[in-house]
Structure formats: C-alpha cells, structure tokens
Design a protein around this motif. Structure first.
Motif, PDB file in Angstrom:
ATOM      1  N   UNK A 161      34.049  51.465   7.176  1.00  0.00           N
ATOM      2  CA  UNK A 161      33.807  52.157   5.927  1.00  0.00           C
ATOM      3  C   UNK A 161      34.038  53.739   6.066  1.00  0.00           C
ATOM      4  N   UNK A 162      34.504  54.355   5.201  1.00  0.00           N
ATOM      5  CA  UNK A 162      34.888  55.839   5.222  1.00  0.00           C
ATOM      6  C   UNK A 162      35.459  56.453   4.037  1.00  0.00           C
ATOM      7  N   UNK A 163      35.120  57.834   4.099  1.00  0.00           N
ATOM      8  CA  UNK A 163      35.798  58.573   2.686  1.00  0.00           C
ATOM      9  C   UNK A 163      35.202  58.044   1.196  1.00  0.00           C
ATOM     10  N   UNK A 164      33.969  57.309   1.520  1.00  0.00           N
ATOM     11  CA  UNK A 164      33.479  56.959   0.228  1.00  0.00           C
ATOM     12  C   UNK A 164      33.811  55.428  -0.071  1.00  0.00           C
ATOM     13  N   UNK A 165      34.725  54.869   0.732  1.00  0.00           N
ATOM     14  CA  UNK A 165      34.990  53.529   0.773  1.00  0.00           C
ATOM     15  C   UNK A 165      33.899  52.543   1.643  1.00  0.00           C
ATOM     16  N   UNK A 166      33.118  51.584   0.761  1.00  0.00           N
ATOM     17  CA  UNK A 166      31.722  51.266   1.506  1.00  0.00           C
ATOM     18  C   UNK A 166      31.794  50.047   2.353  1.00  0.00           C
ATOM     19  N   UNK A 167      33.262  49.549   2.522  1.00  0.00           N
ATOM     20  CA  UNK A 167      33.317  48.074   3.249  1.00  0.00           C
ATOM     21  C   UNK A 167      34.291  48.308   4.375  1.00  0.00           C
ATOM     22  N   UNK A 168      34.262  47.368   5.288  1.00  0.00           N
ATOM     23  CA  UNK A 168      34.936  47.048   6.621  1.00  0.00           C
ATOM     24  C   UNK A 168      36.326  46.554   5.984  1.00  0.00           C
ATOM     25  N   UNK A 169      37.354  46.941   6.839  1.00  0.00           N
ATOM     26  CA  UNK A 169      38.459  46.301   6.429  1.00  0.00           C
ATOM     27  C   UNK A 169      39.400  45.779   7.293  1.00  0.00           C
ATOM     28  N   UNK A 170      40.614  45.332   7.156  1.00  0.00           N
ATOM     29  CA  UNK A 170      41.441  44.666   8.446  1.00  0.00           C
ATOM     30  C   UNK A 170      42.895  45.106   8.584  1.00  0.00           C
ATOM     31  N   UNK A 171      43.334  45.352   9.598  1.00  0.00           N
ATOM     32  CA  UNK A 171      44.751  45.366   9.857  1.00  0.00           C
ATOM     33  C   UNK A 171      45.474  44.083  10.430  1.00  0.00           C
TER      34      UNK A 171
END
Length: 288
Positions: free
Chosen positions: A92-102
C-alpha cells in the motif's frame, strides 16, 4: 485525483507511477498506460512493453495477490498454454490501501467469435486446459472458500441468493424449471477428490493468437475443490457443435454437468441474462 479508497475511480496511471517509482525504482522510467480491456476486480496498467501493474479495486479481491504470487509458478509448468507470471508484489502507498502485483505482459487478443478461428478446435483447447489444471498436485493448495468467492465450494452457499432471484424473475422466465435445475444440482454434491479449478473460465480471461487459444489469465478465483464451475463456458460461449465438442473433450460425468448448469444459472439469474438462462433450461430439458 479521487481518493483511492473510492475504489476503481481512485486508481489511475499517476498513482501507479508513484507506487512503482517508490517501491520498484528500477522500473520508474517505464511508461504507464491503461490496458484496453480491463476487469472489475482489478485495474491493470501496462508498464513499458513487458510488464503490468495489477491493483485490486476492493478488499474482497486482495486475497488473490498472495494466492497468485504463490501458485502461478507452481501451476504454469503443467499447463498447455501461457498463464500470468508473477514478478513482484507491491505494498500500500499514497492512500491506496491494498497490496498489488506486477506481472509479465501476455500478448494476445481477447477471445470472441471474431478472434477465434475454429470454435470446435478452441473448445478442445479449453477442455485440454481444464483437464491439465485438474491433474496438478493439490498438496497445500488453497481450498475453495471466500478467496475464490466460493467457486469450487458447495452451491448451497448461493442457495438463498438463487431462490430470491427466482422469486423476482417469476413471470419473466420459466422459474419452475429453473428451480428444478437448481434442485437437481443440490442433489448431486461433489464426492470426488478436490482438484484445481480456475473459477472464471470466461471469454474475457482467454487470449487468442492466430485464432487459437494462447493464454488463460486472471486466476483470482482459482483454488482447490469442485471443478464444475469451470464448465460454465459451455453455456455462455460455446453453441451447437462447439458445445458438443467441448462436452466430449472435457469428459465430466452427469453430476458434474448438473452442477455446471446450476453455476451458470445462478449467475445468469442474478444478472438477468435471459439468453443464458434459456440455454441452460433447454440443455436441462434435453438431458432429462
């Protein structure tokens, strides 16, 4: 920019650029562009020509990030076509609250009646993929449940929702026959060993090159359990000879097809897709 907590509207290319630059500076200079065909569960952006960033739109889709990162490399060697390659996990970062994927970018066109060259051949390819997936060792695999939105679990989970939909659609379709389809499936529970399923084998998750199946994407609803949900495409995409070809090639028993009809019916009822409802009801009449 709209707050990322607002879901899809809050995820944009600028947010992705900032997350990538902060967490994966080696890719900070890659251009970020939205994909042409996007899903609902995640927003996907291309990173340069070889990568994608995939961001869940809500908390309910987050479980797929770790699941896919762990299991895509296990499944890939056993499958006849390409599937997504897990590259990295973001935080998460910059207000985005979830893990994410590449992920690695996979070339191809979304499957459609215009892009598929031979529907019978395509049906055999989908059947081969399903059977290969079912043959993968399930040791330690994620048992069907909330992470798969109960694909692969008992249809009983969606019983109340289905009954409610039947009540709402009374007079607009043959709800009495639809109730028979549902009851027949509930009376035929899965009694085999849990196997791998994809959970959403739909044309939007199938890629085509030169008219042939080249990749299967989006394993967010995958897991280990009853694979009947993977047969839904028989009613939503295949017709006529291609449906017959698919049924023959995928070699599942009558009870499996009973549950496959019910999975298809459940979704068609709640989305009021009367074309698919009619297809399922006609198939039921022909086999009973």
């Amino acid at each position: 920019m709209t707050s990322p907590q607002d879901g899809r509207a809050g995820i944009d290319a600028e947010l992705v650029r900032r997350l990538v630059a902060q967490q994966f500076p080696q890719w900070a200079d890659l251009p970020v562009t939205p994909v042409k065909v996007d899903g609902w569960d995640n927003r996907t952006y291309r990173l340069g020509s070889g990568l994608t960033a995939r961001l869940p739109t809500a908390e309910s889709y987050v479980a797929a990030i770790d699941k896919e990162h762990t299991w895509l490399p296990v499944l890939a060697p056993h499958l006849p076509v390409e599937i997504p390659t897990a590259v990295a996990k973001g935080a998460p970062g910059f207000g985005y609250p979830h893990p994410w994927a590449i992920r690695r970018w996979i070339s191809g066109e979304t499957a459609s009646y215009d892009t598929v060259g031979d529907l019978d051949d395509f049906a055999r390819s989908i059947a081969a993929f399903i059977l290969a997936l079912q043959s993968v060792d399930t040791a330690g695999g994620p048992l069907a449940g909330a992470h798969s939105f109960y694909r692969g679990a008992s249809l009983q989970h969606y019983h109340d929702e289905t009954v409610e939909a039947l009540t709402m659609l009374k007079g607009r379709t043959d709800t009495d026959l639809a109730a028979e389809v549902w009851a027949a499936a509930l009376a035929s529970p899965y009694d085999g060993p849990p196997v791998w399923f994809h959970g959403d084998i739909a044309h939007g998750n199938l890629l085509v090159q030169d008219g042939k199946l080249s990749a299967v994407i989006d394993f967010g609803t995958s897991g280990v359990g009853d694979p009947a949900c993977d047969l839904v495409i028989a009613y939503t995409f295949f017709t006529g000879s291609s449906r017959t070809t698919f049924r023959s090639a995928v070699t599942q028993d009558a009870a499996m097809w009973s549950r496959a009809r019910a999975w298809t019916l459940w979704k068609a009822l709640i989305t009021e897709d009367f074309r698919v409802i009619d297809t399922v009801l006609d198939d039921f009449k022909q086999t009973h």
